[in-house]
Design an enzyme around this catalytic site. Structure first.
Site, PDB file in Angstrom:
ATOM      1  CG  ASP B 149      -2.035  -0.988   1.156  1.00  0.00           C
ATOM      2  OD1 ASP B 149      -2.655  -1.289   2.187  1.00  0.00           O
ATOM      3  OD2 ASP B 149      -2.308  -1.485   0.031  1.00  0.00           O
ATOM      4  CG  ASP B 150      -0.717   5.009  -1.489  1.00  0.00           C
ATOM      5  OD1 ASP B 150      -1.140   5.937  -2.207  1.00  0.00           O
ATOM      6  OD2 ASP B 150      -1.382   4.525  -0.550  1.00  0.00           O
ATOM      7  CG  ASP B 151      -1.144   3.741   3.892  1.00  0.00           C
ATOM      8  OD1 ASP B 151      -2.268   3.987   4.389  1.00  0.00           O
ATOM      9  OD2 ASP B 151      -0.802   2.577   3.567  1.00  0.00           O
ATOM     10  CG  ASP B 243      -7.892  -5.181  -3.952  1.00  0.00           C
ATOM     11  OD1 ASP B 243      -6.834  -4.793  -4.478  1.00  0.00           O
ATOM     12  OD2 ASP B 243      -8.209  -4.884  -2.772  1.00  0.00           O
ATOM     13  CG  ASP B 244      -7.566  -6.972   0.665  1.00  0.00           C
ATOM     14  OD1 ASP B 244      -7.071  -6.313   1.594  1.00  0.00           O
ATOM     15  OD2 ASP B 244      -8.788  -6.947   0.393  1.00  0.00           O
TER      16      ASP B 244
END
Lengths: 330, 330
Positions: B149-151, B243-244
């Site tokens: 994830d982008d965080d 989606d995961d």
């Protein structure tokens, strides 16, 4: 259990009785069949290469394990531990390897204190040998062996979890005591634990053996052990040591992978200080660790190479004992 | 790197020069061949069932991974994380899935701040979809994908170790965030974490999913994901979520085993509070967890059954960070 048939001539018993007997037998078979259908699924045996002679495959033989505990001069500890281990979930039978040569086993006393949850067999030995516990005992019916030293107490929780891990890694030695070898520039190997230098494959430490004095492994390896070079038996008898190192060599050679899978124990205790016998175990001998390094190098000669491989996988139980032991800062 | 041959006619250069050039080329090839012999062995690909179209198999494709990071409205975090992740050992390439529709990517700025350790590809998307990151990107050359994830900031140590674990469990999702489903007497499933009741298989907790926002998995699963029922895509698009969970269903169905292997992270951080964008991520939406329970039940309908399986295996790195983190009371 087998049913005895009374072979009385039909003419004497009468056709009616014969018919009745047949009906009873058929009903019993139907009931047995129905009960079998209710049993949980048998897990597949994932080790086609281990050439164990086919035994009648009972349900319990696949989902349970046999405890093999060798004992010398610590019968008080043995009995204390047996009281604990006899009640471990999924235990099928206990085999006590009796190395107290010429001394009576406690079998009479054991039986007088019955009933017991599982059968316990006392195997009287003729010579006090360390490798006596690595025989291919005919009483062994399960695929899994749990081998414990006679001074080691592991909690039931740890054992139940480690058994479930073994079922997922049946070709490995799954246990609680990791050790390693390291190589030196001279080519001579050394044996030890965390106090030795890390083998140098990235961060952290590695282990290359899991000791069999507190571990699960496939019973087929006991069969394989009977077919090792004579020099292996000679080495173990000469040192009265290193049977566990030899087993790790055997398993690593067989799988081409790290021999062991380390499960971090929550509660493992050494009870040797609690014994009345005054006997404190082989590992207190001054030469114990040097012997084990010696054994590693001898076994490399005997097997013409170093088959041990490193692993850094440490397995713990998710959510036990702390129900959120996986929590992180996220 | 390829050698340029100057194709000048032999008559002009002279036979002598041609001969010299040939000798040089042969010597270089021999040196290259000798160097190749010194490289470590290529690990076998253990997943014959994942039908990935054969690509030229370079050494790096098997021993390295591709980072896929989807980003929306947090470019400051993205760039901070890229500075960290671009230097992770065994990283082959980064694919940034750019969900900021209509906005320029930071590619120019990125290039102006080069050189960089690995190639970074910015994939501009036409619609802001959660499942954009699950495309079968042509730029993907490695067997392994690391999805982040982008965080989320995970230490290089954790990633290097988890990658080595994935190489031993290549058909599983190997990652840092475990979750579970539980069933209820009504037959309706619920989604959650440790706060939910244990599923009741012995001691401790169980997990049945490993989230892909911080995990390694086989790139073949991206290919498999393209062949799922339409209803799966509709569900993910409807919720912009799950989606995961869908990927865990896919993997569990494919293997018949627990989809994930949980590696306990030493250092994992969520950086979302550090963003200037004010955007705080989907999981803060009030309905987030309810949606995920909803997704579990919908997926069970779509796949006509519950394929997720439980595991309680928690993996840590032996001897790291504490060199004796396996020590016990023995």
């Amino acid at each position: 259990r087998y049913f005895h048939f009374c072979k009385l001539p039909g003419r004497v018993m009468g056709i009616r009785l014969l018919r009745f007997t047949s009906v009873v037998i058929i009903v019993l078979l139907l009931v047995a069949g129905a009960l079998t259908a209710l049993l949980p699924n048998i897990k597949d045996d994932k080790l086609p290469n281990l050439r164990r002679e086919p035994k009648p495959q009972s349900q319990s033989a696949l989902d349970s394990f046999t405890l093999i505990m060798q004992t010398y001069n610590r019968t008080d500890l043995l009995l204390k531990l047996l009281n604990h281990y006899q009640a471990i979930p999924h235990l099928h039978k206990v085999i006590v390897v009796w190395n107290n040569i010429g001394e009576k086993t406690p079998e009479e006393m054991w039986n007088s204190l019955g009933p017991h949850p599982v059968p316990v067999v006392f195997k009287v030995q003729s010579v006090n040998r360390m490798r006596n516990r690595l025989q291919n005992f005919p009483e062994l019916e399960t695929k899994a062996v749990l081998m414990m030293d006679d001074d080691t107490l592991v909690s039931a929780h740890d054992l139940a979890f480690a058994f479930s891990v073994w079922q997922q890694f049946p070709e490995h030695i799954v246990g609680f005591v990791p050790r390693k070898h390291i190589s030196t520039p001279s080519g001579v190997y050394s044996y030890g634990s965390f106090e030795l230098q890390n083998p140098g494959f990235g961060n952290g430490d590695q282990y290359s053996m899991v000791l069999i004095g507190a571990a699960f492994f496939h019973s087929g390896y006991l069969e394989d052990f009977q077919r090792q070079p004579e020099a292996v038996y000679a080495l173990i008898d000469e040192t009265q040591n290193c049977d566990d190192i030899a087993m790790n060599f055997l398993v690593a050679k067989h799988t081409g992978k790290p021999s062991g899978v380390f499960v971090k124990p929550v509660d493992i205790r050494n009870l040797e200080k609690d014994t009345n016998s005054g006997y404190s175990g082989m590992w207190h001998r001054a030469e114990h660790l040097l012997q084990r390094s010696y054994c590693v190098n001898k076994l490399v000669n005997i097997y013409d190479g170093m088959p041990l491989k490193y692993s850094n996988i440490m397995i713990s139980q998710f959510g036990f004992p702390n129900y959120a032991n996986h929590k992180n800062k996220m």
